[in-house]
Design a protein around this motif. Structure first.
Motif, mmCIF file in Angstrom:
data_model
loop_
_atom_site.group_PDB
_atom_site.id
_atom_site.type_symbol
_atom_site.label_atom_id
_atom_site.label_comp_id
_atom_site.label_asym_id
_atom_site.label_seq_id
_atom_site.Cartn_x
_atom_site.Cartn_y
_atom_site.Cartn_z
ATOM 1 N N MET A 1 0.850 -1.191 0.000
ATOM 2 C CA MET A 1 0.000 0.000 0.000
ATOM 3 C C MET A 1 0.889 1.245 0.000
ATOM 4 N N LYS A 2 0.554 2.188 -0.875
ATOM 5 C CA LYS A 2 1.348 3.392 -0.979
ATOM 6 C C LYS A 2 1.189 4.267 0.258
ATOM 7 N N LEU A 3 2.174 5.162 0.407
ATOM 8 C CA LEU A 3 2.194 6.029 1.591
ATOM 9 C C LEU A 3 0.950 6.901 1.656
ATOM 10 N N ARG A 4 0.515 7.443 0.511
ATOM 11 C CA ARG A 4 -0.665 8.312 0.528
ATOM 12 C C ARG A 4 -1.896 7.557 0.983
ATOM 13 N N ALA A 5 -2.081 6.306 0.475
ATOM 14 C CA ALA A 5 -3.241 5.514 0.871
ATOM 15 C C ALA A 5 -3.186 5.181 2.359
ATOM 16 N N ARG A 6 -2.007 4.803 2.844
ATOM 17 C CA ARG A 6 -1.890 4.481 4.269
ATOM 18 C C ARG A 6 -2.128 5.692 5.148
ATOM 19 N N LEU A 7 -1.557 6.826 4.730
ATOM 20 C CA LEU A 7 -1.749 8.052 5.508
ATOM 21 C C LEU A 7 -3.212 8.480 5.510
ATOM 22 N N SER A 8 -3.874 8.382 4.339
ATOM 23 C CA SER A 8 -5.293 8.753 4.253
ATOM 24 C C SER A 8 -6.142 7.825 5.104
ATOM 25 N N LEU A 9 -5.878 6.516 5.001
ATOM 26 C CA LEU A 9 -6.664 5.562 5.780
ATOM 27 C C LEU A 9 -6.476 5.773 7.271
ATOM 28 N N PHE A 10 -5.247 5.986 7.690
ATOM 29 C CA PHE A 10 -4.975 6.210 9.107
ATOM 30 C C PHE A 10 -5.673 7.479 9.598
ATOM 31 N N THR A 11 -5.609 8.542 8.797
ATOM 32 C CA THR A 11 -6.253 9.797 9.187
ATOM 33 C C THR A 11 -7.762 9.647 9.255
ATOM 34 N N VAL A 12 -8.339 8.947 8.262
ATOM 35 C CA VAL A 12 -9.794 8.741 8.253
ATOM 36 C C VAL A 12 -10.236 7.931 9.466
ATOM 37 N N LEU A 13 -9.483 6.901 9.815
ATOM 38 C CA LEU A 13 -9.836 6.094 10.993
ATOM 39 C C LEU A 13 -9.803 6.943 12.262
ATOM 40 N N ILE A 14 -8.800 7.785 12.387
ATOM 41 C CA ILE A 14 -8.726 8.666 13.561
ATOM 42 C C ILE A 14 -9.921 9.617 13.588
ATOM 43 N N ILE A 15 -10.247 10.192 12.433
ATOM 44 C CA ILE A 15 -11.356 11.152 12.375
ATOM 45 C C ILE A 15 -12.674 10.461 12.708
ATOM 46 N N VAL A 16 -12.912 9.279 12.103
ATOM 47 C CA VAL A 16 -14.163 8.553 12.380
ATOM 48 C C VAL A 16 -14.250 8.190 13.855
ATOM 49 N N SER A 17 -13.142 7.758 14.436
ATOM 50 C CA SER A 17 -13.151 7.407 15.862
ATOM 51 C C SER A 17 -13.455 8.625 16.724
ATOM 52 N N LEU A 18 -12.817 9.750 16.396
ATOM 53 C CA LEU A 18 -13.053 10.964 17.183
ATOM 54 C C LEU A 18 -14.477 11.462 17.039
ATOM 55 N N VAL A 19 -14.970 11.540 15.792
ATOM 56 C CA VAL A 19 -16.333 12.049 15.572
ATOM 57 C C VAL A 19 -17.362 11.104 16.178
ATOM 58 N N GLY A 20 -17.147 9.779 15.980
ATOM 59 C CA GLY A 20 -18.077 8.808 16.571
ATOM 60 C C GLY A 20 -18.082 8.870 18.084
ATOM 61 N N GLY A 21 -16.885 8.951 18.678
ATOM 62 C CA GLY A 21 -16.816 9.027 20.136
ATOM 63 C C GLY A 21 -17.454 10.286 20.681
ATOM 64 N N ILE A 22 -17.191 11.414 20.017
ATOM 65 C CA ILE A 22 -17.792 12.680 20.471
ATOM 66 C C ILE A 22 -19.302 12.643 20.326
ATOM 67 N N SER A 23 -19.801 12.056 19.218
ATOM 68 C CA SER A 23 -21.256 11.976 19.008
ATOM 69 C C SER A 23 -21.920 11.120 20.074
ATOM 70 N N LEU A 24 -21.343 9.952 20.361
ATOM 71 C CA LEU A 24 -21.930 9.065 21.385
ATOM 72 C C LEU A 24 -21.895 9.721 22.760
ATOM 73 N N ALA A 25 -20.779 10.369 23.074
ATOM 74 C CA ALA A 25 -20.690 11.048 24.364
ATOM 75 C C ALA A 25 -21.705 12.184 24.456
ATOM 76 N N THR A 26 -21.896 12.896 23.339
ATOM 77 C CA THR A 26 -22.879 13.987 23.324
ATOM 78 C C THR A 26 -24.283 13.460 23.565
ATOM 79 N N LEU A 27 -24.648 12.375 22.882
ATOM 80 C CA LEU A 27 -25.978 11.795 23.074
ATOM 81 C C LEU A 27 -26.169 11.292 24.502
ATOM 82 N N PHE A 28 -25.150 10.680 25.058
ATOM 83 C CA PHE A 28 -25.263 10.145 26.417
ATOM 84 C C PHE A 28 -25.521 11.265 27.426
#
Length: 480
Positions: free
Chosen positions: A1-28
């Motif tokens: 896997m190329k560096l750009r794909a790995r960097l994009s995937l890693f960044t997207v996973l971090i963003i999804v985790s942060l947004v998902g965690g913040i959303s769940l915490a907000t609802l709770f």
């Protein structure tokens, strides 16, 4: 896997985790907040009903409480009942108080006190009961009770949570979309320069030394690109230096070796006694001169290699610089007379002794005087001067020669660098281009500095300084 794909995937996973965690915490936390808000509203309704009951009792007008109860029935869909139950002590208040008693299928009169109650009526719907004791002027008059259907309370809370969930979902999706696009853009901004650097490095490896990375950035990648371009320039300079070295070595070796080989072959064709004395003398002279030239060239290369490696051996003693200058000028006196050049030394009285390596400093001065002699025209002059300049002695070698063009002055002290066209103007053998580089290394190894002042057509002045006392600069200087 190329560096750009790995960097994009890693960044997207971090963003999804942060947004998902913040959303769940907000609802709770919002769910907890809505429950607290619902309970606060219930207490507010009970308080309002209690105040209306007090007003009805004080004014002996049950219509006030009755109308308020009717308005609550219309406005509050989850209201099961609203009851004021008087206590036996209040019988003296008469029918007005009893009129406020509203009985339902729940035995409301069976309980008293301000605590919250929960009952299950005969219909099976769970009811949450709130009650408050009515006290006027320190006397208890009864209890105000409110019954609210639990399913309506829960439905109200769930409706608000649902609204918030929809808002959070839309905002989270929009945030993740923007963040993913930003991550893809940022990964492209990071990986594109790296890709260009990789291609540039490959091009350099393939021998294309003119390769440059053409982008400007004020960050570490921009600094890396600048260093890459500097490296490419240095590599090209080294490649040119290699070519100059090969050219100089081949010339310096070929000419003397050819002369030696030719005259040796000439003298081996027949006995020496059959060769005229004049030819033998000339042959031996040329062989000796060529041998000396080869020896000097090899010594120059070895000296320059030592200076570059910082291993030149400087052995300082207290030396009278004036005596060294006079000795060198005496050696050049026959050459000056032959070329009709005026040679002069200007040495003031009382120059102090200075710490230096006498032999190596004589080598520097000899090299400078030799260059001045070479480029001074017939009838010109060469002046060697020393003067006290405070914390150092300054030595100058001036000539009235052809001068040096400004564009070449900065290159004079580099290895194998010579001013183009000088040999055609002054004649004589071509130099090796090492003398000034060696002089620079020796002077800097003594803690001094060397430079040149020149004007084309009017001559040049080479100057260098020597500290009067030993300094940390005694560490050997390197030439780049």
């Amino acid at each position: 896997m190329k560096l750009r794909a790995r960097l994009s995937l890693f960044t997207v996973l971090i963003i999804v985790s942060l947004v998902g965690g913040i959303s769940l915490a907000t609802l709770f936390f919002l769910q907890k907040l809505f429950i607290i808000e619902s309970e606060s509203n219930q207490k507010t309704m009970l308080g309002s009903f209690s105040r209306v009951c007090e007003e009805s009792i004080e004014s002996s007008d049950p219509v006030i409480a009755t109308n308020f109860i009717k308005s609550m029935e219309k406005s509050i869909s989850g209201l099961a009942y609203a009851v004021f139950v008087n206590v036996p002590l209040n019988r003296s208040l008469g029918e007005n108080v009893r009129f406020l008693q509203i009985y339902s299928d729940i035995d409301a009169a069976a309980r008293s006190g301000p605590e919250r109650q929960e009952k299950r009526p005969s219909g099976g719907d769970q009811i949450r009961e709130l009650s408050s004791e009515i006290v006027i002027e320190g006397r208890p008059y009864g209890i105000a009770r409110l019954g609210l259907y639990e399913k309506y309370i829960q439905a109200s809370v769930l409706e608000k949570i649902g609204q918030v969930q929809r808002i959070v979902f839309v905002v989270a999706c929009a945030a993740m979309l923007i963040a993913v696009l930003a991550a893809l853009w940022m990964s492209g901004q990071l990986t594109r320069p790296i890709h260009l650097l990789a291609e540039g490095a490959k091009a350099l490896g393939d021998g294309n030394l003119d390769t440059r990375i053409d982008f400007k950035r004020n960050d570490e990648i921009g600094l890396l690109a600048e260093e890459f371009n500097l490296m490419a320039v240095k590599l090209k300079e080294l490649d040119q230096l290699k070519d100059d070295f090969v050219s100089s070595v081949s010339h310096e070796l070929r000419s003397p070796l050819a002369a030696i080989s030719g005259y040796v072959e000439l003298m081996t064709r027949k006995p020496l006694e059959q060769i005229p004395v004049e030819k033998r003398t000339k042959a031996f002279g040329i062989i000796q001169e060529s041998t000396t030239r080869l020896t000097q060239f090899i010594n120059d290369i070895l000296d320059l290699a030592k200076i570059k490696a910082g291993r030149v051996d400087i052995r300082k003693t207290q030396v009278n610089l004036g005596s060294a200058v006079e000795e060198i000028m005496g050696l050049f006196h026959p050459l000056f007379e032959k070329k009709k050049i005026t040679g002069a030394s200007v040495i003031p009285e009382g120059l102090p002794l200075i710490p230096m390596d006498e032999e190596k400093m004589k080598q520097v001065i000899t090299n400078l005087v030799s260059n001045a002699y070479k480029f001074a025209p017939e009838g010109g002059s060469v002046t060697l001067q020393a003067e006290d300049s405070g914390d150092a002695l300054t030595v100058s070698v001036k000539d009235t020669g052809i001068g040096i063009p400004k564009e070449f002055i900065g290159q004079l002290f580099e290895r194998f660098k010579q001013v183009p066209g000088t040999r055609e103007k002054v004649g004589g053998p071509r130099g090796s281009g090492l003398g000034l580089a060696i002089a620079k290394g020796i002077v800097e190894a003594h803690g001094g500095r060397i430079w040149v002042e020149s004007e084309e057509g009017k001559g040049s002045a080479f100057r260098f300084t020597l500290p009067k006392t030993a300094t940390e600069s005694d560490v050997q200087a390197k030439i780049f």
